[in-house]
Design a protein around this motif. Sequence first.
Motif, PDB file in Angstrom:
ATOM      1  N   UNK A 141     -20.041 -40.849 -21.978  1.00  0.00           N
ATOM      2  CA  UNK A 141     -18.660 -41.216 -21.676  1.00  0.00           C
ATOM      3  C   UNK A 141     -18.412 -42.678 -22.012  1.00  0.00           C
ATOM      4  N   UNK A 142     -19.380 -43.536 -21.717  1.00  0.00           N
ATOM      5  CA  UNK A 142     -19.220 -44.958 -22.032  1.00  0.00           C
ATOM      6  C   UNK A 142     -18.966 -45.154 -23.525  1.00  0.00           C
ATOM      7  N   UNK A 143     -19.692 -44.435 -24.366  1.00  0.00           N
ATOM      8  CA  UNK A 143     -19.479 -44.537 -25.811  1.00  0.00           C
ATOM      9  C   UNK A 143     -18.101 -44.014 -26.195  1.00  0.00           C
ATOM     10  N   UNK A 144     -17.728 -42.880 -25.606  1.00  0.00           N
ATOM     11  CA  UNK A 144     -16.394 -42.328 -25.868  1.00  0.00           C
ATOM     12  C   UNK A 144     -15.306 -43.328 -25.484  1.00  0.00           C
ATOM     13  N   UNK A 145     -15.430 -43.912 -24.316  1.00  0.00           N
ATOM     14  CA  UNK A 145     -14.438 -44.874 -23.828  1.00  0.00           C
ATOM     15  C   UNK A 145     -14.349 -46.078 -24.758  1.00  0.00           C
ATOM     16  N   UNK A 146     -15.497 -46.636 -25.090  1.00  0.00           N
ATOM     17  CA  UNK A 146     -15.515 -47.841 -25.918  1.00  0.00           C
ATOM     18  C   UNK A 146     -14.932 -47.581 -27.297  1.00  0.00           C
ATOM     19  N   UNK A 147     -15.287 -46.458 -27.905  1.00  0.00           N
ATOM     20  CA  UNK A 147     -14.794 -46.146 -29.248  1.00  0.00           C
ATOM     21  C   UNK A 147     -13.293 -45.870 -29.258  1.00  0.00           C
ATOM     22  N   UNK A 148     -12.846 -44.970 -28.405  1.00  0.00           N
ATOM     23  CA  UNK A 148     -11.462 -44.516 -28.480  1.00  0.00           C
ATOM     24  C   UNK A 148     -10.482 -45.509 -27.872  1.00  0.00           C
ATOM     25  N   UNK A 149     -10.837 -46.125 -26.775  1.00  0.00           N
ATOM     26  CA  UNK A 149      -9.950 -47.141 -26.213  1.00  0.00           C
ATOM     27  C   UNK A 149      -9.936 -48.373 -27.106  1.00  0.00           C
ATOM     28  N   UNK A 150     -11.068 -48.701 -27.709  1.00  0.00           N
ATOM     29  CA  UNK A 150     -11.079 -49.820 -28.647  1.00  0.00           C
ATOM     30  C   UNK A 150     -10.128 -49.595 -29.812  1.00  0.00           C
ATOM     31  N   UNK A 151     -10.166 -48.397 -30.399  1.00  0.00           N
ATOM     32  CA  UNK A 151      -9.279 -48.103 -31.521  1.00  0.00           C
ATOM     33  C   UNK A 151      -7.814 -48.067 -31.074  1.00  0.00           C
ATOM     34  N   UNK A 152      -7.560 -47.517 -29.929  1.00  0.00           N
ATOM     35  CA  UNK A 152      -6.205 -47.498 -29.360  1.00  0.00           C
ATOM     36  C   UNK A 152      -5.666 -48.914 -29.190  1.00  0.00           C
ATOM     37  N   UNK A 153      -6.480 -49.809 -28.666  1.00  0.00           N
ATOM     38  CA  UNK A 153      -6.038 -51.190 -28.462  1.00  0.00           C
ATOM     39  C   UNK A 153      -5.812 -51.896 -29.791  1.00  0.00           C
ATOM     40  N   UNK A 154      -6.711 -51.695 -30.758  1.00  0.00           N
ATOM     41  CA  UNK A 154      -6.547 -52.349 -32.055  1.00  0.00           C
ATOM     42  C   UNK A 154      -5.243 -51.918 -32.727  1.00  0.00           C
ATOM     43  N   UNK A 155      -4.973 -50.636 -32.716  1.00  0.00           N
ATOM     44  CA  UNK A 155      -3.742 -50.165 -33.346  1.00  0.00           C
ATOM     45  C   UNK A 155      -2.516 -50.614 -32.561  1.00  0.00           C
ATOM     46  N   UNK A 156      -2.606 -50.667 -31.252  1.00  0.00           N
ATOM     47  CA  UNK A 156      -1.492 -51.145 -30.435  1.00  0.00           C
ATOM     48  C   UNK A 156      -1.118 -52.574 -30.813  1.00  0.00           C
ATOM     49  N   UNK A 157      -2.123 -53.409 -30.988  1.00  0.00           N
ATOM     50  CA  UNK A 157      -1.875 -54.808 -31.350  1.00  0.00           C
ATOM     51  C   UNK A 157      -1.221 -54.899 -32.728  1.00  0.00           C
ATOM     52  N   UNK A 158      -1.731 -54.141 -33.696  1.00  0.00           N
ATOM     53  CA  UNK A 158      -1.167 -54.174 -35.046  1.00  0.00           C
ATOM     54  C   UNK A 158       0.278 -53.711 -35.051  1.00  0.00           C
ATOM     55  N   UNK A 159       0.576 -52.638 -34.341  1.00  0.00           N
ATOM     56  CA  UNK A 159       1.945 -52.123 -34.304  1.00  0.00           C
ATOM     57  C   UNK A 159       2.880 -53.094 -33.599  1.00  0.00           C
TER      58      UNK A 159
END
Length: 206
Positions: A146-164
Motif C-alpha cells: 500500500x505504501x508503494x501504491x500511495x507514493x506512486x499514485x498520489x505523487x503522480x496526482x500531485x505532479x499533474x495537479x501542480x502542472x494544471x
Amino acid sequence: MKPATVGLPVLAVLTLLLLARCVAAPSSHSAAGHGWPPVAATSQSQAAPTSATYNATDVAWLQLIIPMTRQALPVFDAAPRRTSNPLIVQLAAQMGNEHRAQLRTLQSLLRRAGVPDVNMHAGHNMPGMVTIAELGDGTRTKDAAFDRFFTEHIGEYLRQSVSLAEGVQGAGADRDTKAFAVTVGRARAADLDRLTGAPKATLVGR
C-alpha cells in the motif's frame, strides 16, 4: 492513471489537451491513443460557462481537477486501515483534510460559473487521475504494498495537479479561479515536497 508524457516546457499543450478534450481510455496508455495533441479549446467534452468572467479554460480546469481530487480522497481515507507506516498515515490525514477543503472551493467556483458539477471524465484515463480499477486494487493492498501504491499514485496526482494549476493561471480568465489555482498549485507542490522529500525507506514501509 495515465502516466505523464510531457513536461513543463510544453505545459501549454498539456493544459489545452486536458482542458479542451478527453477521450475514453484505450487498453494502451500511450499518448497517441488519447488524441494528442489537442484540438481547439471549444470541444463538446466541456460545458460552456454562463458567467461572462469565465472562459473555457477556467471551466475545463475545474471539471478536471474536481474529479481528480474526488478520486484521490479514498486513497487518503484508506491509509489508516491499510498501513501501519506512521509517515504515510500522517501524510494521508493532512492531505485528506486539505484536499477536501480545496474541493469545496473548487465546487463553489464551478457553481459560480453556472456549470453543473458533472464528472465529464468518468471512465477516462487522464494523467494524474486515480482510476476506479487502480483504486480498487490499491486499497486492497496492505503495508509496504500500500505504501508503494500511495507514493506512486498520489505523487503522480500531485505532479499533474501542480502542472494544471500553472496552466490555468496563464490561460484562464476568471480572477477568482486563477487566484485559487495559485493556492492549489502551491499547496499541492508543498504536499509533493513532503511526499518525495521523505526517505524512501520510510515511505515504502519496513
